[in-house]
Design an enzyme around this catalytic site. Structure first.
Site, PDB file in Angstrom:
ATOM      1  N   SER A 191       0.840  -1.194   0.000  1.00 22.52           N
ATOM      2  CA  SER A 191       0.000   0.000   0.000  1.00 22.52           C
ATOM      3  C   SER A 191       0.875   1.243   0.000  1.00 22.52           C
ATOM      4  O   SER A 191       1.957   1.252   0.579  1.00 22.52           O
ATOM      5  CB  SER A 191      -0.908   0.016   1.233  1.00 22.52           C
ATOM      6  OG  SER A 191      -1.684   1.200   1.270  1.00 22.52           O
ATOM      7  N   HIS A 192       0.364   2.294  -0.648  1.00 20.92           N
ATOM      8  CA  HIS A 192       0.999   3.611  -0.598  1.00 20.92           C
ATOM      9  C   HIS A 192       0.196   4.568   0.287  1.00 20.92           C
ATOM     10  O   HIS A 192       0.529   5.736   0.385  1.00 20.92           O
ATOM     11  CB  HIS A 192       1.124   4.194  -2.010  1.00 20.92           C
ATOM     12  CG  HIS A 192       2.148   3.501  -2.859  1.00 20.92           C
ATOM     13  ND1 HIS A 192       3.326   4.095  -3.234  1.00 20.92           N
ATOM     14  CD2 HIS A 192       2.173   2.258  -3.380  1.00 20.92           C
ATOM     15  CE1 HIS A 192       4.035   3.251  -3.969  1.00 20.92           C
ATOM     16  NE2 HIS A 192       3.340   2.125  -4.078  1.00 20.92           N
ATOM     17  N   GLN A 237      -0.473   5.878   3.670  1.00 20.74           N
ATOM     18  CA  GLN A 237       0.285   5.863   4.923  1.00 20.74           C
ATOM     19  C   GLN A 237      -0.589   5.564   6.140  1.00 20.74           C
ATOM     20  O   GLN A 237      -0.117   4.995   7.122  1.00 20.74           O
ATOM     21  CB  GLN A 237       1.021   7.187   5.092  1.00 20.74           C
ATOM     22  CG  GLN A 237       2.145   7.385   4.078  1.00 20.74           C
ATOM     23  CD  GLN A 237       3.100   6.194   4.032  1.00 20.74           C
ATOM     24  OE1 GLN A 237       3.651   5.786   5.046  1.00 20.74           O
ATOM     25  NE2 GLN A 237       3.275   5.626   2.844  1.00 20.74           N
ATOM     26  N   ASP A 276      -7.645  -4.134   0.667  1.00 14.20           N
ATOM     27  CA  ASP A 276      -8.575  -3.323  -0.112  1.00 14.20           C
ATOM     28  C   ASP A 276      -9.806  -3.129   0.758  1.00 14.20           C
ATOM     29  O   ASP A 276     -10.361  -4.100   1.294  1.00 14.20           O
ATOM     30  CB  ASP A 276      -8.948  -3.973  -1.436  1.00 14.20           C
ATOM     31  CG  ASP A 276      -9.568  -2.947  -2.381  1.00 14.20           C
ATOM     32  OD1 ASP A 276      -8.853  -2.018  -2.787  1.00 14.20           O
ATOM     33  OD2 ASP A 276     -10.770  -3.065  -2.689  1.00 14.20           O
ATOM     34  N   HIS A 324      -8.154   8.056   8.918  1.00  6.10           N
ATOM     35  CA  HIS A 324      -7.945   8.429   7.520  1.00  6.10           C
ATOM     36  C   HIS A 324      -9.200   8.081   6.740  1.00  6.10           C
ATOM     37  O   HIS A 324     -10.139   7.474   7.250  1.00  6.10           O
ATOM     38  CB  HIS A 324      -6.722   7.701   6.940  1.00  6.10           C
ATOM     39  CG  HIS A 324      -6.790   6.206   7.068  1.00  6.10           C
ATOM     40  ND1 HIS A 324      -7.317   5.402   6.087  1.00  6.10           N
ATOM     41  CD2 HIS A 324      -6.425   5.379   8.076  1.00  6.10           C
ATOM     42  CE1 HIS A 324      -7.261   4.143   6.481  1.00  6.10           C
ATOM     43  NE2 HIS A 324      -6.721   4.099   7.683  1.00  6.10           N
ATOM     44  N   GLY A 325      -9.237   8.480   5.476  1.00  5.85           N
ATOM     45  CA  GLY A 325     -10.366   8.142   4.632  1.00  5.85           C
ATOM     46  C   GLY A 325     -11.680   8.718   5.143  1.00  5.85           C
ATOM     47  O   GLY A 325     -11.772   9.903   5.486  1.00  5.85           O
ATOM     48  N   ASP A 340     -13.152   7.980   7.891  1.00  5.97           N
ATOM     49  CA  ASP A 340     -13.266   7.825   9.346  1.00  5.97           C
ATOM     50  C   ASP A 340     -14.013   8.966  10.035  1.00  5.97           C
ATOM     51  O   ASP A 340     -14.766   8.726  10.989  1.00  5.97           O
ATOM     52  CB  ASP A 340     -11.877   7.684   9.974  1.00  5.97           C
ATOM     53  CG  ASP A 340     -11.263   6.309   9.736  1.00  5.97           C
ATOM     54  OD1 ASP A 340     -11.936   5.452   9.134  1.00  5.97           O
ATOM     55  OD2 ASP A 340     -10.106   6.098  10.155  1.00  5.97           O
ATOM     56  N   LYS A 358      -9.531   2.034  18.006  1.00  4.23           N
ATOM     57  CA  LYS A 358      -9.998   1.710  16.660  1.00  4.23           C
ATOM     58  C   LYS A 358      -9.502   0.340  16.222  1.00  4.23           C
ATOM     59  O   LYS A 358     -10.249  -0.435  15.595  1.00  4.23           O
ATOM     60  CB  LYS A 358      -9.533   2.779  15.668  1.00  4.23           C
ATOM     61  CG  LYS A 358     -10.002   2.498  14.247  1.00  4.23           C
ATOM     62  CD  LYS A 358      -9.413   3.455  13.232  1.00  4.23           C
ATOM     63  CE  LYS A 358      -9.814   3.026  11.822  1.00  4.23           C
ATOM     64  NZ  LYS A 358      -9.187   3.838  10.775  1.00  4.23           N
ATOM     65  N   ARG A 378     -10.705  -3.599   9.546  1.00  5.48           N
ATOM     66  CA  ARG A 378      -9.354  -4.117   9.330  1.00  5.48           C
ATOM     67  C   ARG A 378      -8.951  -5.037  10.482  1.00  5.48           C
ATOM     68  O   ARG A 378      -8.330  -6.086  10.266  1.00  5.48           O
ATOM     69  CB  ARG A 378      -8.381  -2.954   9.181  1.00  5.48           C
ATOM     70  CG  ARG A 378      -7.004  -3.341   8.683  1.00  5.48           C
ATOM     71  CD  ARG A 378      -6.229  -2.130   8.162  1.00  5.48           C
ATOM     72  NE  ARG A 378      -6.848  -1.612   6.926  1.00  5.48           N
ATOM     73  CZ  ARG A 378      -7.523  -0.462   6.861  1.00  5.48           C
ATOM     74  NH1 ARG A 378      -7.656   0.311   7.926  1.00  5.48           N
ATOM     75  NH2 ARG A 378      -8.060  -0.087   5.725  1.00  5.48           N
TER      76      ARG A 378
END
Length: 215
Positions: free
Chosen positions: A29-30, A32, A90, A174-175, A177, A197, A203
């Site tokens: 993954s890129h 972070q 993913d 992130h994303g 969240d 979390k 995840r």
């Protein structure tokens, strides 16, 4: 599906799980934020994570039609190029009132720059178009695929259900969240510390299945 998923990439033949031994593992993954979460989850197991970005590995096109398919193609690409076992994630947000969107296109809703501020606004705007009575129910899905250089691959899927809030809250995570409240709680993922979390997330759910099978 509530995350009770494991796929070995070997058709219908029964396959024994392959144990992952301590040593280097590529996190394919890129992103972070994802890399940080996966590093922390792997911490207790003697694994030495190295990210795809650190190895200057390219990001493959995500041409799969499911979370599992995209995780597998990313894991295979990283394992082939690095010669090391590779773990790919993913994941995405599925909103019930939007027919499961953005789903596998979650990152792409942020445009070329993967601007999740934009992506969250689009989700909220599309819910507004559905109408004031639109359900705010949503869930995150995560598929984790672990591929070895010889092509053996195993995939585990996790899920967490929750509701969407607006405006976004919190500056962690992130994303999506900041707009997602898991379960019956009151805090968004972006208002939680990482330790909290990482016990309840999609995840974490997938990772628990991976650990039970492979570590």
């Amino acid at each position: 599906m509530r995350g009770d998923f494991c796929h070995t990439g070997q058709g219908d033949r029964p396959v024994s799980h392959r144990k992952l031994t301590p040593g280097k593992l590529v996190i394919a993954s890129h992103n972070q934020g994802k890399v940080r979460e996966i590093r922390e989850l792997l911490g207790p197991y003697g694994i030495e994570p190295v990210s795809a970005a650190e190895l200057d590995l390219p990001e493959p096109d995500e041409t799969g039609t499911t979370f599992a398919a995209n995780a597998e193609l990313k894991a295979r690409a990283a394992a082939d190029l690095s010669g090391l076992p590779a773990l790919a994630d993913d994941s995405g947000l599925c909103v019930e009132a939007l027919g499961g969107e953005p789903g596998i296109f979650s990152a792409r809703w942020g445009g070329p720059e993967k601007d999740f501020g934009l992506a969250m606004r689009l989700v909220n705007d599309n819910l507004a178009k559905v109408g004031p009575e639109a359900s705010r129910d949503a869930h995150f899905v995560c598929a984790l695929s672990l591929c070895w250089p010889d092509g053996h691959i195993e995939t585990f899927e996790g899920r967490v259900d929750g509701t969407l809030v607006w405006p976004p809250r919190g500056d962690k995570g992130h994303g999506y969240d900041p707009m997602f409240v898991p379960g019956e709680g009151k805090l968004t993922f972006a208002e939680m510390d990482d330790a909290t979390k990482n016990t309840i997330s999609h995840r974490a759910d997938a990772f628990r299945k991976l650990v039970a099978a492979l570590l």
